[in-house]
Design a protein around this motif. Structure first.
Motif, PDB file in Angstrom:
ATOM      1  N   GLN A  69       0.829  -1.199   0.000  1.00 17.95           N
ATOM      2  CA  GLN A  69       0.000   0.000   0.000  1.00 17.95           C
ATOM      3  C   GLN A  69       0.867   1.255   0.000  1.00 17.95           C
ATOM      4  O   GLN A  69       0.477   2.289  -0.528  1.00 17.95           O
ATOM      5  CB  GLN A  69      -0.906  -0.064   1.243  1.00 17.95           C
ATOM      6  CG  GLN A  69      -2.059   0.897   1.234  1.00 17.95           C
ATOM      7  CD  GLN A  69      -1.635   2.223   1.807  1.00 17.95           C
ATOM      8  OE1 GLN A  69      -0.698   2.301   2.610  1.00 17.95           O
ATOM      9  NE2 GLN A  69      -2.295   3.290   1.374  1.00 17.95           N
ATOM     10  N   ARG A  70       2.090   1.112   0.577  1.00 18.12           N
ATOM     11  CA  ARG A  70       2.953   2.272   0.760  1.00 18.12           C
ATOM     12  C   ARG A  70       3.179   3.073  -0.524  1.00 18.12           C
ATOM     13  O   ARG A  70       3.137   4.291  -0.529  1.00 18.12           O
ATOM     14  CB  ARG A  70       4.293   1.809   1.329  1.00 18.12           C
ATOM     15  CG  ARG A  70       5.101   2.896   1.961  1.00 18.12           C
ATOM     16  CD  ARG A  70       6.290   2.326   2.663  1.00 18.12           C
ATOM     17  NE  ARG A  70       6.998   1.384   1.780  1.00 18.12           N
ATOM     18  CZ  ARG A  70       8.277   1.070   1.902  1.00 18.12           C
ATOM     19  NH1 ARG A  70       8.996   1.593   2.855  1.00 18.12           N
ATOM     20  NH2 ARG A  70       8.843   0.215   1.082  1.00 18.12           N
ATOM     21  N   LEU A  71       3.417   2.363  -1.628  1.00 15.22           N
ATOM     22  CA  LEU A  71       3.660   3.052  -2.902  1.00 15.22           C
ATOM     23  C   LEU A  71       2.461   3.921  -3.268  1.00 15.22           C
ATOM     24  O   LEU A  71       2.613   5.002  -3.844  1.00 15.22           O
ATOM     25  CB  LEU A  71       3.918   2.029  -4.021  1.00 15.22           C
ATOM     26  CG  LEU A  71       4.118   2.625  -5.424  1.00 15.22           C
ATOM     27  CD1 LEU A  71       5.451   3.351  -5.521  1.00 15.22           C
ATOM     28  CD2 LEU A  71       4.028   1.554  -6.501  1.00 15.22           C
ATOM     29  N   LEU A  72       1.263   3.419  -2.890  1.00 17.43           N
ATOM     30  CA  LEU A  72       0.039   4.110  -3.292  1.00 17.43           C
ATOM     31  C   LEU A  72      -0.210   5.377  -2.463  1.00 17.43           C
ATOM     32  O   LEU A  72      -1.069   6.176  -2.799  1.00 17.43           O
ATOM     33  CB  LEU A  72      -1.148   3.153  -3.222  1.00 17.43           C
ATOM     34  CG  LEU A  72      -0.938   1.873  -4.055  1.00 17.43           C
ATOM     35  CD1 LEU A  72      -2.151   0.961  -3.949  1.00 17.43           C
ATOM     36  CD2 LEU A  72      -0.644   2.193  -5.518  1.00 17.43           C
ATOM     37  N   ASN A  73       0.558   5.532  -1.380  1.00 16.50           N
ATOM     38  CA  ASN A  73       0.537   6.811  -0.676  1.00 16.50           C
ATOM     39  C   ASN A  73       1.213   7.884  -1.513  1.00 16.50           C
ATOM     40  O   ASN A  73       0.853   9.050  -1.474  1.00 16.50           O
ATOM     41  CB  ASN A  73       1.271   6.714   0.663  1.00 16.50           C
ATOM     42  CG  ASN A  73       0.458   5.956   1.690  1.00 16.50           C
ATOM     43  OD1 ASN A  73      -0.772   5.880   1.572  1.00 16.50           O
ATOM     44  ND2 ASN A  73       1.130   5.384   2.674  1.00 16.50           N
TER      45      ASN A  73
END
Ligand code: ATP
Ligand code: MG
Lengths: 442, 251
Positions: free
Chosen positions: B207-211
């Protein structure tokens, strides 16, 4: 006189006009106009050595992968001189250009034989007083052990011309030998003798082709701390045949480096016999070969014999062959480490990139080691284009043919890296790129 | 922009179905993310779209701007505007990064009937874009991906993307192997490319990349199909709960 039965072999391309008579050597010799000028003693000696050894036959282990008949045949098979002569290479470099036409020095087309730190004469004009009289044929004769190389001996006996180069300094530019063809059926035989004196250096460039058939010998004698760089580019635009030998003796701290690019031709064999005789010496030999069996059969053979006879010496053999349309590549490479040649560092790699399933690579790597503290390795691989790399390049929009050119250059990179001089290497890269693009694989 | 309809794909060599009726539509200007368990077929989808050998499409279609992708050669798809940032970028010894990149840029321009970039213009452009991604001039000179660290390879993929200016960018786990700073660099690079006529398909496990790269839609892929689509909150749910409930719910 030795009677040599020449038999047919199925595996290599047959050549029209190959010899049938039992006394093949007689027929071969009678077609040569012996004796040629210069160094009569050495030539006579070579002739008698040749008569003892005879020409190779089909049972000769040393000719197992390559059919010697095209070289045994008394006459060269005539080939029309192609419209397209070799396009100039190394033109951007400052160099001394010496032109040979069908193996004979062409004075009018050449630069003056003058280069600081170098003494140059031609074989055809040499007499017994020449410094090379002692050396001519000597390394060739020494290189007949343990296997016979009769075509080199034939060359010593019958060479039409060549260069005798003695280097005493560090010349400001390389010598560039340009070969051209003029007659359809010339059987070109030339022989260079190069002596690089202690601490001196020479770069020798060679391009083009001589004769419908050629036989060349280069003898290189390197004194202590001498350096010799050799870069040759041989592209046949026709189905010619050729054999070449390099014999080198490398003294202590001397450096011998040779790179050859060979493109096409029908039967080509290059032999190198390198004797590392002094401590801390270096000998590198590399080749990049592009063979297309499409228009004419293609068979190319590199045969190398490196002898380590001293301590802390390094040798490298890097051979890369790109073969397509049923082309055949051969590599026979041997490293012999003599007793006492401690701390030898010997490396040998031979690799083929087959662009189709009909092409073939035959490799015979050999190590023979009689010293206990040495590092020697050899490897041989045969592979195809890497699909993953091909897809990667194409996925960026690089067309398939161009992507294959990239992958061929990638495959050859290690061999090309053996050319030390960047400007010379760039010339070879540029030329390769053009040829590969012209011959793009579908 | 990209429309995939009921795509069925099996391996050419063996009887193994990998994509089993996958449908997906990405309008121009949007960023879609695909998440899904290992082996669900995400990389296969990206390869099939970009034209890698070894797969057989047994049913369905995939179009870019209405043009069928599946009949085109990989280089044609690239010139049509498709780009795949590889999960595992390939090393090509002996071929300079710059030479490769210039050939690719100009081949695409030529295919589209545009003028080729001069070496001067190319050099200026590549240096500027490389600097933004903190790719050193020395790395540009090296052979393609050879001796690059994992993260450097991923940055090099984004550099290629920035140079080629594709309309449809597929990124397969570009975030894996990136340190925190590199993740920001790569995200900034991607965000700088966002525009109303460029779309992204971002494959990721985290999910981190999608932040950093905010998606318009998140898809969950399992067993060769999209089983659920939603907003960015779907990615948060995966991060917190894993795939168990989601997949059970999708049946
Ligand atoms: N060439 C192939 N040969 C055999 N099996 C393959 C091949 N390509 C893909 N597969 C199989 O297809 C399935 C999907 O693989 P794929 O690489 O597309 O998964 P993925 O979703 O990208 O996984 P990951 O998250 O681990 O990257 C896996 O089970 C894989 O083993
Ligand atoms: Mg994957």
């Amino acid at each position: 006189m030795a009677d040599i039965a020449v038999q047919t072999k199925g595996q290599t391309p047959s050549v029209e006009g190959a010899t049938k008579p039992a006394n093949a050597l007689d027929a071969r010799l009678s077609a040569l106009s012996l004796p040629q000028g210069g160094f009569a003693l050495a030539r006579r000696d070579a002739l008698s050595r040749l008569q003892d050894m005879g020409l190779p036959g089909s049972r000769d282990e040393y000719w197992r992968y390559t059919d010697p008949r095209p070289f045994n045949a008394p006459e060269a098979t005539a080939l029309p001189v192609p419209q397209e002569q070799a396009t100039p290479l190394f033109e951007t470099l400052d160099r001394l250009t010496l032109v040979f036409v069908d193996g004979v020095f062409d004075e009018a087309a050449s630069d003056d034989l003058a280069l600081e730190g170098v003494e140059i004469t031609t074989l055809a004009k040499a007499d017994e007083a020449n410094w090379a009289a002692d050396l001519y044929g000597r390394l060739e004769a020494a290189g007949q052990n343990p296997v016979r190389r009769p075509f080199a001996t034939l060359n010593t006996a019958a060479a039409q011309d060549g260069l005798l180069i003695r280097v005493t300094g560090k010349p400001s530019k390389p010598i560039h030998v340009v070969h051209r063809r003029a007659s359809d059926n010339a059987d070109a035989i030339w022989h260079h003798v190069i002596r690089v004196e202690a601490g001196a250096e020479l770069t020798l460039l060679e391009t083009g082709m001589s004769g419908a058939r050629s036989n060349s010998v280069i003898e290189v004698d390197l004194a202590e701390g001498a350096a010799f760089h050799h870069v040759a580019s041989k592209r046949a635009v026709d189905s010619r045949v050729g054999i070449g030998h390099i014999f080198a003796r490398v003294a202590a701290k001397a450096q011998f480096k040779s790179f050859t690019l060979s493109v096409n031709g029908t039967v080509m064999r290059n032999e190198a016999v390198i004797d590392i005789a002094g401590d801390d010496a270096v000998a590198h030999i590399a080749a990049a070969v592009l063979g297309d069996g499409g228009k004419a059969p293609f068979h190319q053979d590199d045969t190398v014999f490196i002898t380590h006879g001293a301590e802390r010496c390094e040798s490298r053999q890097v051979f890369k062959k790109v073969l397509k349309n049923g082309a055949q590549g051969v590599f026979q490479g041997k490293i012999l480490v003599k007793p006492g040649a401690q701390k030898t560092d010997g490396y040998q790699i031979s690799q083929a990139l087959l662009l189709d399933e009909r092409s073939q690579f035959l490799a015979k790597p050999e190590l023979e080691i009689y010293a206990d503290d040495v590092k020697c390795s050899h490897g041989s691989t045969t592979g195809a284009i890497d699909d993953e790399a091909l897809f990667y390049l194409r996925s960026r929009g690089v067309p398939r043919e161009r992507a294959i050119v990239f992958l061929v250059l990638s495959f050859l990179a290690d061999a090309l890296a053996e050319i030390e001089d960047e400007a010379i290497r760039d010339c070879i890269y540029e030329r390769l790129d053009v040829w590969l693009t012209l011959n793009a694989v579908q | 922009m990209l429309k995939i309809d009921n795509l069925h794909v099996k391996l050419e060599e063996e009887d193994k179905q990998i994509l089993k009726g996958l449908s997906l539509e990405i309008p121009a200007g949007q960023v879609h993310a695909i998440m899904g368990p290992n082996g669900s077929g995400k990389s296969t989808l990206s390869y099939v779209l970009s034209g890698r050998d070894g797969y057989e499409v047994t049913e369905g279609s995939a179009t870019l701007d209405g043009q069928s992708l599946l009949d085109m050669e990989p280089e044609q798809r690239a010139s049509a505007g498709l780009f795949l940032a590889f999960q595992y970028p390939v090393e090509i010894p002996g071929v300079g990064n710059m030479t490769f990149l210039r050939t690719a840029v100009n081949a695409q321009r030529k295919a589209r009937g545009e003028a080729e970039l001069s070496s001067g213009d190319f050099l200026k452009l590549v240096r500027a874009k490389a600097a933004e991604l903190q790719i050193s001039p020395e790395m540009l000179k090296r052979p393609v991906n050879v001796g690059f660290s994992g993260g450097e390879k991923k940055r090099n993929e984004i550099l290629q993307m920035a140079m080629l200016e594709p309309r449809m960018c597929i990124m397969d786990e570009t975030d894996s192997g990136l340190d925190v700073d590199a993740m920001r660099l790569v995200s900034d690079g991607v965000n700088a490319l966002r525009s109303p006529d460029r779309s992204f398909l971002v494959i990721t496990h985290y999910q981190r990349l999608l932040n950093h790269i905010q998606p318009d839609v998140v898809h969950i892929m399992a067993n060769g199909r999209i089983v659920k689509s939603g907003g960015p909150e779907l990615a948060l749910q995966v991060e917190e709960e894993g795939y168990g409930d989601l997949l059970a719910e999708a049946g």
